[in-house]
Design a protein around this motif. Structure first.
Motif: not given
Length: 264
Positions: A27, A32-33, A35-37, A39-40, A126, A231, A233
């Motif tokens: 996480a 991952m960080t 990618w999530l940024k 996606c947000a 990803q 992914l 969370n």
């Protein structure tokens, strides 16, 4: 409880704790960080708009408006046709009052573009979460186990990007899905077919943890599980809170498969 059963319980507990630690690490990983940024920052679409996007562009993965792509230093290719969706039209109830709530006055058609229709700086890669490794003998015994529990299994192409779907008595696997995905969906059937009171995240935690432990027990690659749960969370304490339910389900599956004399 005999010695073999005690050893199996200890093994399951150890593996679930390992998965919990790996998920926390995944996480906060750099990949991952990033990618999530990303996606947000990409707009979330309604079910109706998602249907429209996939109908017009079945291979779509990341979709955004013309100007939105510019924020990622990407630009729509010349000649590309936009995908029509409906955007809400929101107006202040009292135009003269800045604190007046916004109300919906209707919808208008706007156009969005998939990342494949753009050029520019690459998006973050990803994190790997799909599992495609297959073991024929193990899979055959899993199918027998599923049938013994009133579950039918079919393979077909799934268009929404999922690898498997649990439909309450029926499992659909994507053509590319591996054996671990089958374990995951069987776990859903055993744990969640009749009890849907948990959140989607809780159900995914339990199903993937079961798949992780069973797959590891029979020598399948399991590295994708931590990314999958990250992914969703998931956090370590949430995984460990379902330890007993995971243990019971894993034990049921492993004992059946071992009776089938599956070793690889």
């Amino acid at each position: 409880m005999n010695k073999k059963a005690q050893q199996l319980q200890a093994q399951i507990t150890k593996l679930v704790r390992t998965l919990a630690e790996q998920t926390d690490a995944a996480a906060v990983s750099e990949q991952m960080t990033a990618w999530l940024k990303t996606c947000a920052r990409i707009h979330k679409y309604s079910v109706m708009n998602l249907w429209s996007i996939l109908n017009m562009c079945p291979h779509a993965t990341h979709v955004a408006g013309y100007r939105a792509w510019n924020k990622f230093n990407r630009y729509v290719k010349k000649g590309e046709k936009g995908i029509p969706i409906l955007a809400p039209m929101l107006y202040r109830e009292d135009p003269d009052d800045e604190n007046s709530p916004r109300v919906l006055k209707g919808f208008r058609v706007v156009f969005v573009f998939d990342v494949s229709q753009t050029n520019g700086e690459p998006l973050p890669e990803q994190p790997t979460w799909r599992s495609q490794e297959r073991r024929l003998l193990l899979e055959q015994s899993l199918v027998k186990f599923a049938q013994a529990n009133g579950i039918t299994i079919e393979r077909e192409q799934i268009s929404n990007g999922a690898q498997g779907i649990s439909k309450g008595g029926k499992i659909i696997l994507d053509e590319s899905a591996g054996t671990k995905v089958l374990i995951h969906e069987i776990a859903h059937e055993l744990l969640h077919k009749r009890d849907r009171s948990q959140s989607s995240q809780e159900r995914e935690i339990e199903a993937e943890a079961v798949a992780y432990v069973v797959a590891d027990h029979f020598g399948l690659e399991v590295q994708t599980s931590a990314n999958y749960l990250a992914l969703w969370n998931a956090e370590s304490d949430e995984i460990l809170s379902s330890l007993e339910r995971i243990r019971q389900t894993v034990t049921e599956i492993i004992l059946y498969l071992e009776k089938e004399q599956i070793t690889q």
